[in-house]
Design an enzyme around this catalytic site. Structure first.
Site, short mmCIF file in Angstrom:
data_model
loop_
_atom_site.label_atom_id
_atom_site.label_comp_id
_atom_site.label_asym_id
_atom_site.label_seq_id
_atom_site.Cartn_x
_atom_site.Cartn_y
_atom_site.Cartn_z
N SER B 17 -32.49 -12.93 -2.59
CA SER B 17 -31.38 -13.58 -1.90
C SER B 17 -31.89 -14.68 -0.99
CB SER B 17 -30.55 -12.55 -1.13
OG SER B 17 -31.33 -11.98 -0.11
N CYS B 18 -30.96 -15.37 -0.38
CA CYS B 18 -31.23 -16.52 0.48
C CYS B 18 -32.40 -16.24 1.42
CB CYS B 18 -29.98 -16.85 1.29
SG CYS B 18 -30.18 -18.16 2.50
N PRO B 19 -33.36 -17.13 1.57
CA PRO B 19 -33.43 -18.49 1.03
C PRO B 19 -34.25 -18.60 -0.25
CG PRO B 19 -35.15 -18.25 2.66
CD PRO B 19 -34.48 -16.89 2.52
N MET B 20 -34.62 -17.48 -0.83
CA MET B 20 -35.57 -17.49 -1.94
C MET B 20 -35.17 -18.35 -3.15
SD MET B 20 -38.32 -16.17 -1.17
CE MET B 20 -39.14 -15.09 -0.03
N ASP B 44 -27.86 -14.00 -6.85
CA ASP B 44 -27.29 -14.28 -5.52
C ASP B 44 -26.10 -15.23 -5.69
OD1 ASP B 44 -26.79 -14.95 -2.88
OD2 ASP B 44 -28.52 -16.30 -2.72
#
Lengths: 192, 81
Positions: B17-20, B44
């Site tokens: 999930s964010c920021p990946m 995501d």
């Protein structure tokens, strides 16, 4: 009469040569300003002051994402924000159960020994289940993306930390003036 | 998958999930040559807005297409410079 018009020479029209010189000077100034602001390089400075588990996330998420945009990013860590970068403390940041209105328990219970640890453990579990990165992963990611992580020298000394407590790729030996200089050059400045 | 362009590489960020998704997309794009296309496969839901925003705000990349396929979100990003 002549004493009434001391600036008579100033009122005279400029010669062509003078105008040319003035135009050339202005052109130079404009060109210099254009190179200064014209490059699309955005800059962001984040001041990270908090060292609780939950407050470590926003600066690192924003910093690594901004770097992915190609921005020049500095995170200046001061006071408890230093703990995010502190090699020993970083792995053990705690979520505070007390005074957190989102906790499903009254403060009188949240204040009991071990409750911060339990709240942190619950949050870590949720983070893992959600596929959210750990703090260590976000630090690695930020540095890989070229984010400059700075540790405030004054607070390193104030908290009785040592420069060696921080990993080698963290910038030490910087203070408020360095932070302000980056902030002045930045398009975005955040205090977390 | 689209027939309109050839996919050079696929980046699997399912489960992250964010920021990946955005940060890994950026790193993967860096490895590509001009005109090559990266397929990003994510779970995501925020990646739909985030990768769009990232591509709009970043020079040298263009978001060609985004496809929602059940629980999976696919993004096609071309390196343009």
């Amino acid at each position: 009469m002549s004493t009434d018009t001391p600036s008579a020479t100033d009122g005279e029209p400029m010669t062509e040569e003078e105008l040319r010189t003035q135009v050339a000077e202005l052109e130079e100034k404009v060109a210099a300003l254009e190179t200064e602001v014209g490059d699309d390089q955005k800059k962001m400075t984040i001041i990270a002051t908090k060292g609780s588990f939950d407050m470590a996330y926003p600066p690192l998420i924003l910093a690594s994402t901004a770097a992915a945009f190609g921005w020049d990013v500095v995170v200046f860590h001061t006071f408890w924000g230093l703990d995010i970068l502190h090699e020993e403390k970083s792995a053990d940041l705690q979520l505070s159960a007390v005074g957190n209105p989102n906790m499903p328990m009254p403060n009188s219970i949240a204040a009991l020994p071990g409750m911060d640890r339990m709240a942190t453990w619950m949050m870590e579990k949720k983070i893992d289940e959600n596929g959210t990165a750990t703090i260590e992963e976000l630090i690695d990611l930020s540095l890989e993306q070229g984010v400059e992580l700075q540790a405030c020298q004054m607070t390193i000394e104030l908290m009785d930390y040592d420069e060696d407590d921080f990993r080698d790729d963290v910038t030490v030996g910087v203070g408020a003036a360095t932070a302000l200089q980056h902030m002045a050059e930045s398009d975005i400045q955040l205090l977390v | 998958m689209s027939d309109e362009f050839d996919i050079t590489e696929t980046l699997d960020v399912k489960g992250a999930s964010c920021p990946m998704p955005v940060v890994k997309t950026k790193s993967a794009i860096d490895e590509l040559d001009e005109d090559e296309v990266l397929e990003v496969v994510a779970t995501d839901s925020g990646s739909m807005s985030d990768i769009d925003g990232w591509a709009t705000g970043t020079d040298g990349v263009e978001l060609l297409e985004q496809v929602e396929d059940g629980d999976v979100y696919k993004h096609y990003v071309q390196k343009t410079a």
